[in-house]
Scaffold this motif. Structure first.
Motif, PDB file in Angstrom:
ATOM      1  N   PRO A 211      33.418 -16.292 110.245  1.00 36.85           N
ATOM      2  CA  PRO A 211      34.545 -16.711 111.001  1.00 36.85           C
ATOM      3  C   PRO A 211      35.654 -15.598 111.539  1.00 36.85           C
ATOM      4  N   GLU A 212      35.884 -15.353 112.891  1.00 39.43           N
ATOM      5  CA  GLU A 212      36.876 -14.671 113.402  1.00 39.43           C
ATOM      6  C   GLU A 212      38.384 -14.932 112.492  1.00 39.43           C
ATOM      7  N   SER A 213      38.513 -15.874 112.244  1.00 43.68           N
ATOM      8  CA  SER A 213      39.746 -16.345 111.659  1.00 43.68           C
ATOM      9  C   SER A 213      40.066 -15.576 110.326  1.00 43.68           C
ATOM     10  N   TYR A 214      38.665 -15.450 109.554  1.00 38.78           N
ATOM     11  CA  TYR A 214      39.016 -14.864 108.196  1.00 38.78           C
ATOM     12  C   TYR A 214      39.464 -13.604 108.508  1.00 38.78           C
ATOM     13  N   GLY A 215      39.420 -12.735 109.693  1.00 39.94           N
ATOM     14  CA  GLY A 215      39.908 -11.549 109.802  1.00 39.94           C
ATOM     15  C   GLY A 215      41.523 -11.408 109.884  1.00 39.94           C
ATOM     16  N   GLU A 216      42.031 -12.876 110.073  1.00 44.30           N
ATOM     17  CA  GLU A 216      43.460 -12.926 110.061  1.00 44.30           C
ATOM     18  C   GLU A 216      44.353 -13.451 108.724  1.00 44.30           C
ATOM     19  N   CYS A 217      43.147 -13.653 107.925  1.00 41.50           N
ATOM     20  CA  CYS A 217      43.873 -14.188 106.620  1.00 41.50           C
ATOM     21  C   CYS A 217      44.317 -13.108 105.685  1.00 41.50           C
ATOM     22  N   ASP A 218      45.615 -12.879 105.894  1.00 42.87           N
ATOM     23  CA  ASP A 218      46.273 -11.526 105.237  1.00 42.87           C
ATOM     24  C   ASP A 218      46.720 -12.057 103.743  1.00 42.87           C
ATOM     25  N   SER A 219      46.446 -13.198 103.267  1.00 37.87           N
ATOM     26  CA  SER A 219      46.951 -13.623 101.888  1.00 37.87           C
ATOM     27  C   SER A 219      45.576 -13.462 101.041  1.00 37.87           C
ATOM     28  N   LEU A 220      44.419 -13.183 101.658  1.00 38.43           N
ATOM     29  CA  LEU A 220      43.198 -13.153 100.904  1.00 38.43           C
ATOM     30  C   LEU A 220      42.997 -11.835 100.001  1.00 38.43           C
ATOM     31  N   ASN A 221      42.737 -12.223  98.753  1.00 36.27           N
ATOM     32  CA  ASN A 221      42.854 -10.951  98.020  1.00 36.27           C
ATOM     33  C   ASN A 221      41.584 -10.935  97.088  1.00 36.27           C
ATOM     34  N   TYR A 222      40.468 -11.865  96.987  1.00 38.03           N
ATOM     35  CA  TYR A 222      39.302 -11.802  96.092  1.00 38.03           C
ATOM     36  C   TYR A 222      38.098 -12.619  97.064  1.00 38.03           C
ATOM     37  N   VAL A 223      37.072 -11.779  97.306  1.00 42.38           N
ATOM     38  CA  VAL A 223      36.212 -12.350  98.027  1.00 42.38           C
ATOM     39  C   VAL A 223      34.486 -11.996  97.490  1.00 42.38           C
ATOM     40  N   ARG A 224      34.085 -13.182  97.497  1.00 39.10           N
ATOM     41  CA  ARG A 224      32.718 -12.997  97.011  1.00 39.10           C
ATOM     42  C   ARG A 224      31.743 -13.882  98.002  1.00 39.10           C
ATOM     43  N   ILE A 225      30.774 -13.372  98.503  1.00 38.81           N
ATOM     44  CA  ILE A 225      29.872 -14.113  99.423  1.00 38.81           C
ATOM     45  C   ILE A 225      28.759 -13.565  99.494  1.00 38.81           C
ATOM     46  N   LYS A 226      28.204 -12.949  98.333  1.00 37.99           N
ATOM     47  CA  LYS A 226      26.927 -12.380  98.054  1.00 37.99           C
ATOM     48  C   LYS A 226      25.743 -13.389  98.151  1.00 37.99           C
ATOM     49  N   ASN A 227      24.594 -13.022  98.365  1.00 32.00           N
ATOM     50  CA  ASN A 227      23.490 -13.650  98.175  1.00 32.00           C
ATOM     51  C   ASN A 227      23.592 -14.943  99.324  1.00 32.00           C
ATOM     52  N   ASN A 228      23.538 -14.877 100.450  1.00 28.43           N
ATOM     53  CA  ASN A 228      23.509 -16.062 101.366  1.00 28.43           C
ATOM     54  C   ASN A 228      22.767 -15.169 102.590  1.00 28.43           C
ATOM     55  N   GLN A 229      22.859 -16.055 103.805  1.00 23.74           N
ATOM     56  CA  GLN A 229      22.170 -15.671 104.922  1.00 23.74           C
ATOM     57  C   GLN A 229      22.870 -15.205 106.072  1.00 23.74           C
ATOM     58  N   LEU A 230      24.196 -14.775 105.727  1.00 23.65           N
ATOM     59  CA  LEU A 230      24.933 -14.575 106.525  1.00 23.65           C
ATOM     60  C   LEU A 230      24.651 -13.294 107.892  1.00 23.65           C
ATOM     61  N   SER A 231      25.176 -13.457 108.937  1.00 24.51           N
ATOM     62  CA  SER A 231      24.687 -12.378 109.730  1.00 24.51           C
ATOM     63  C   SER A 231      25.645 -12.018 110.851  1.00 24.51           C
ATOM     64  N   GLY A 232      25.401 -11.321 111.546  1.00 26.63           N
ATOM     65  CA  GLY A 232      26.532 -10.668 112.726  1.00 26.63           C
ATOM     66  C   GLY A 232      27.286  -9.554 112.116  1.00 26.63           C
ATOM     67  N   GLU A 233      28.356  -9.174 113.146  1.00 26.96           N
ATOM     68  CA  GLU A 233      29.292  -8.173 112.555  1.00 26.96           C
ATOM     69  C   GLU A 233      30.485  -8.874 111.904  1.00 26.96           C
ATOM     70  N   VAL A 234      30.996  -7.972 111.004  1.00 32.37           N
ATOM     71  CA  VAL A 234      32.135  -8.350 110.296  1.00 32.37           C
ATOM     72  C   VAL A 234      33.273  -8.141 110.895  1.00 32.37           C
ATOM     73  N   PRO A 235      34.127  -9.445 111.214  1.00 28.47           N
ATOM     74  CA  PRO A 235      35.549  -9.281 112.055  1.00 28.47           C
ATOM     75  C   PRO A 235      36.245  -7.898 111.693  1.00 28.47           C
ATOM     76  N   ASP A 236      36.619  -7.149 112.708  1.00 30.97           N
ATOM     77  CA  ASP A 236      37.283  -6.104 112.148  1.00 30.97           C
ATOM     78  C   ASP A 236      38.695  -6.227 111.311  1.00 30.97           C
ATOM     79  N   GLY A 237      39.317  -7.288 111.852  1.00 33.14           N
ATOM     80  CA  GLY A 237      40.461  -7.545 110.830  1.00 33.14           C
ATOM     81  C   GLY A 237      40.295  -7.596 109.385  1.00 33.14           C
ATOM     82  N   PHE A 238      38.758  -8.106 109.006  1.00 32.79           N
ATOM     83  CA  PHE A 238      38.535  -8.535 107.812  1.00 32.79           C
ATOM     84  C   PHE A 238      38.350  -7.366 106.839  1.00 32.79           C
ATOM     85  N   TRP A 239      38.037  -6.248 107.356  1.00 28.09           N
ATOM     86  CA  TRP A 239      38.039  -5.028 106.843  1.00 28.09           C
ATOM     87  C   TRP A 239      39.356  -4.361 106.077  1.00 28.09           C
ATOM     88  N   SER A 240      40.454  -4.781 106.914  1.00 22.59           N
ATOM     89  CA  SER A 240      41.566  -4.396 106.931  1.00 22.59           C
ATOM     90  C   SER A 240      42.757  -5.225 106.189  1.00 22.59           C
TER      91      SER A 240
END
Length: 941
Positions: free
Chosen positions: A402-431
């Motif tokens: 979701p694009e909204s995840y790219g605006e989640c400035d509080s996020l510090n720990y992400v583990r979403i491996k081994n799924n079937q997620l597709s598409g591009e990662v929101p630009d803000g999510f990288w930063s």
């Protein structure tokens, strides 16, 4: 008139007499305080300096003393947290007006005796928590009729709970947690009808049930019995505790179903039943608990679906992980306005998560990993901008992030491996500025890594392998100076590797295999002092192998195979002690360096037509220059003939020699875990006194030089080699240790077992053991503080790996300075696993398999041995108030080191706590040692 004067005079006389009496009493009480302070207490910080009886000072103003506001009599003494030493100050109780005595969080020690304790029978509160009292809990005399609060928690009390504890009819608070009490939980404690807080947690009680009489304590608000060895069912009478707010029966062995009577706990706010063996489903009656805020039933064997009534409750924490729940999560859960923690991991939930999950709540932590969820990830998880932890790996989630995840400035720990997620990662999510750990591997994500990743300055780990990312690695990644792990393998990345990546000094692992990277491998790699693994295989790199790779101090895995590299294999690479080396399928040429000219490395060299070797087949032989003189040629031929002749004679006469002078060769089983040129005969011939470098309880150690020139340490084990059980244990333990791969754990290279001996081959440590350096002829002067700190941290990292990253985990059980070895760079290795035990349930092992005493005296946990290593003290560490007395003078520490030394000492004190629950895990120890913001006194939450 005369009578009035007489009455007035009488009143004034008695008033003056009363005041005089009070003054005498107060002065007498002050004398008691001063006498106890001078005779019984040690006050290193001068906290009681104002306790001076000089006729002018008022004891009501002294530190820790409280007086009645009307008659100024002393009613309370509170010395909590003042770091006072000494035995129990019985004489304080000679102050007859004293009601409260608090000595918590200090260094009081010794035992309590029933007879002198009877002086304190008029007390209403006695608080001795967080001290070092030992021995059995004393019987209390029947005179303790007014006692309302008794807190003996966090000491070293042993034995049974005295029968007299069942007579405290006025008692409201009883806390005996974190001691060494044995026996079982007695039912007579259920006679204390005024109890509001009942705390016996974390004691090594004899396994037994929760007394059914517990329902008699109808005024109880807190019931804390975690880690108390409870077995059997939760009694139905638990539902009678109508005033209960906190029920904690976690970390026991309770079984059976959760009783439906639990619905009677109308005021309960927190329900902790995790880490038991409870079965069945969640009773529908839990949905009636309208005050419930937190429920944790994780780590049981519960089944069934999540009742919709429970999902609709105003919970701020729902933790159901590690059970067998199934079905879909009710939609009504999304309407919960209070939910902050949702943990459903390690179950069998399926279907879609509620679409509006998080839209109505301040969600902080979300973990639904290892289930069968599908559909898209809920887009409102961070709607309130408070989400910190997002864990959803091992499911079947699809769609894009979701694009909204790219605006989640509080996020510090992400583990979403081994799924079937597709598409591009929101630009803000990288930063995301708070992001520290990013794990997205094994999905179908695409696009490129955004240059904005440079804003995620706290990022330590990037795991995005097994996706469909394209483009290059942006040079902006070099601004992430805390990066330790980069894994971008198995994508479609291309372009050159940014040369600045060699400036990432904290990098441990760099995995970029199975991409289309091109260009030359950066040659200036001096900053990679921590690099343990470099995998650039199956790309399009060209040019030569940088010789500087051979200077990396801890590199253990090097895979450059499947590229277009040219030139010779640098001889510098042979200096590395590699667990894995592979340069196959390149365009390398020239002679194979001597260190790799072995059958062990053949598969790692194939696919390079230009490589040659005088020994390895099918590699071509290296051509030699044509000889200038026939005499030289003849000399060589004659020499070879002589050698062949002598060799033939030797082999001809060898059987006879063996028949008369030596034993026949025995059958040996060799298991190699690392690539070394090991010949059993060379090893056996080297096991002699001249090569002996050490001996211990499990065997003797020899220094052996192999035919390849490599030096190894060979340990010949003691023990019965004919015992079948011994053979099984040896095989199991060796296989476990052979799989260990960590820079701070001694590498097991090989094992040899035969009919009459067992041999282990380890890497050789040039500087011996830490114990030898500190206490031997070398002297501790060789180790300054920075080097000692590095050794401590490295040893902690090795143990953390064994405890948390090995599968199964391994407990060493004999960690001491003699078992910490030091290599040529003074880097530590945890060694000597003769007493180590893998944490798995082998056939024939009961739950007490680890309970037997193992290890050296002074280095084993007090609760495992018959008695603590240092009876009555903080393992011999906490008795000294002056840091200078603890510092090795040979170290000559600068003043700038003192604060760091004190912080490390704080960690040591935590690790040697008398209570297992207070000791940090090794993973936590590593964090504490690395943390530059350690407080002067660490308290684990």
């Amino acid at each position: 008139m005369k009578n009035l004067k007489q009455k007035t005079f009488t009143f004034l006389f008695f008033l003056l007499l009363h005041c005089f009496t009070l003054a005498l009493c107060l002065r007498g009480d002050s004398e008691i305080l001063v006498r106890v302070k001078n005779a019984r207490l040690d006050d290193p910080n001068g906290s009681l300096n104002d306790w001076v009886s000089n006729g002018e000072s008022n004891s009501c103003n002294w530190t820790g003393v409280t007086c009645d506001s009307q008659n100024h009599s002393i009613i309370s003494i509170d010395l909590s947290g003042l770091a006072i030493y000494g035995g129990f100050p019985y004489d304080f109780c000679r102050i007859r007006t004293l009601q409260n005595l608090s000595l918590g969080n200090s260094f009081f020690n010794g035992t309590l005796s029933s007879q002198p304790l009877s002086l304190c029978s008029h007390l209403r509160l006695l608080n001795l928590t967080l001290n070092y009292f030992a021995g059995e809990v004393p019987e209390f005399s029947p005179d303790f009729t007014e006692l309302e609060v008794l807190d003996l928690s966090a000491n070293n009390f042993t034995g049974n709970i005295p029968v007299s504890f069942g007579r405290f009819q006025a008692l409201r608070v009883l806390s005996l947690s974190n001691n060494l009490l044995s026996g079982s939980i007695p039912s007579f404690l259920c006679n204390l009808s005024e109890l509001t807080s009942f705390d016996l947690a974390y004691n090594p009680f004899k396994p037994g049930p929760l007394p059914p009489e517990i329902g008699n304590l109808t005024k109880l608000e807190i019931l804390f019995l975690a880690g108390s060895h409870l077995v059997g069912h939760i009694p139905d009478s638990i539902g009678k505790l109508v005033a209960l707010k906190n029920l904690d029966l976690s970390s026991n062995s309770l079984s059976g179903e959760i009783p439906s009577s639990i619905g009677g706990l109308k005021r309960v706010e927190q329900l902790e039943l995790y880490d038991n063996q409870l079965s069945g489903g969640l009773p529908e009656s839990i949905g009636n608990l309208s005050s419930l805020l937190r429920i944790d039933v994780s780590q049981n064997i519960l089944t069934g679906k999540l009742p919709e009534k429970i999902a609709a409750m105003p919970l701020d924490s729902l933790n159901l992980n590690d059970n067998f729940f199934e079905g879909e999560v009710p939609e009504v859960l999304a309407s919960n306005a209070y939910l902050q923690q949702l943990k459903l991991f390690n179950n069998s939930f399926s279907g879609r998560l509620p679409e509006n999950l998080g839209n109505n709540s301040d969600l902080l932590e979300f973990d639904v990993s290892t289930n069968n969820f599908n559909g898209e990830l809920p887009k409102y998880l961070c709607e309130r901008k408070k989400l910190q932890i997002l864990i959803a790996f091992n499911n079947r989630f699809s769609g894009s992030l979701p694009e909204s995840y790219g605006e989640c400035d509080s996020l510090n720990y992400v583990r979403i491996k081994n799924n079937q997620l597709s598409g591009e990662v929101p630009d803000g999510f990288w930063s995301l500025s708070q992001l520290s750990f990013l794990e997205m591997q094994d999905n179908r994500l695409e696009g490129s890594v955004s240059p904005s990743i440079s804003r995620a300055r706290g990022l330590t780990t990037i795991l995005i392998s097994g996706n469909e990312f394209t483009g290059g690695i942006p040079a902006n990644i070099c601004e992430l100076h805390n990066l330790s792990v980069i894994d971008v393998s198995g994508n479609h990345f291309s372009g050159e590797l940014p040369t600045c990546i060699t400036g990432l000094k904290k990098l441990l692992n760099l995995r970029m295999q199975d991409n289309s990277f091109s260009g030359e491998i950066p040659s200036s790699v001096d900053s990679w002092t921590e690099l343990n693994e470099l995998n650039l295989s199956r790309n399009r790199f060209f040019g030569t192998i940088p010789p500087g790779l051979g200077d990396l101090p801890v590199l253990k895995y090097l895979d450059l195979s499947g590229n277009s590299l040219t030139g010779e294999i640098p001889a510098e690479i042979t200096k590395l002690k590699l667990n894995l080396f592979n340069v196959s399928n390149n365009k390398l040429y020239g002679k194979v360096p001597l260190g790799f000219d072995s059958e062990l490395y053949l598969s790692s060299l194939l696919g390079n037509p230009g490589l040659c070797s005088p020994y390895l087949k099918p590699l071509p032989r290296c051509s030699s220059p044509r000889p200038r003189h026939n005499t030289w040629y003849l000399a060589v031929v004659l020499t070879l003939c002589v050698v062949l002749l002598l060799g033939s004679l030797f082999w001809f006469f060898k059987p006879k020699y063996l028949a008369f002078g030596r034993k026949p060769k025995r059958a040996w089983k060799v298991v190699s875990f690392q690539r070394v040129g090991l010949i059993e005969e060379d090893i056996l011939l080297s096991l002699k006194e001249d090569n002996l470098i050490g001996a211990g309880g499990t065997g003797r150690v020899y220094k052996v030089k192999l035919t390849t020139g490599e030096i190894v340490a060979v340990k010949r084990l003691w023990g019965d080699t004919q015992n079948p059980d011994s053979k099984v244990v040896f095989k199991s333990e060796v296989e476990s240790l052979g799989r260990i791969r960590h820079r701070n754990v001694l590498r097991l290279l090989s094992s040899c077992s035969g009919d009459d001996r067992r041999i282990l081959v380890f890497e050789y440590m040039e500087n011996g053991s830490l114990g030898d350096v500190l206490h031997g002829e070398k002297g501790g002067g060789l180790l300054d503080w920075p080097r000692r700190f590095t050794i401590a941290l490295g040893a902690a990292q090795g143990l953390a790996y064994l405890h948390h990253d090995c599968s199964p985990a391994i407990v060493h059980r004999d960690v001491k300075s003699n078992n910490i070895l030091l290599d040529e760079e003074w880097m530590p290795r945890v060694a000597d696993f003769g007493l180590a035990k893998t944490l798995k349930r082998d056939v024939g092992e009961g739950p007490g398999a680890m309970s037997r005493v193992a290890g050296s005296c002074g280095y084993i946990a007090p609760e495992i041995a018959l008695s603590p290593p240092a009876e009555g003290s903080d393992n011999g560490i906490g008795c000294c108030g002056d840091l200078d007395q603890l510092i090795d003078p040979r170290m000559d520490p600068s003043s700038s080191n003192y604060e760091e030394i004190e912080k490390v000492l704080d960690v040591a004190l935590l690790c040697t706590s008398a209570f297992p629950i207070n000791r940090p895990s090794m993973r936590k120890v590593v964090e504490l040692l690395k943390d530059n913001k350690l407080s002067s006194k660490i308290i684990l939450q």
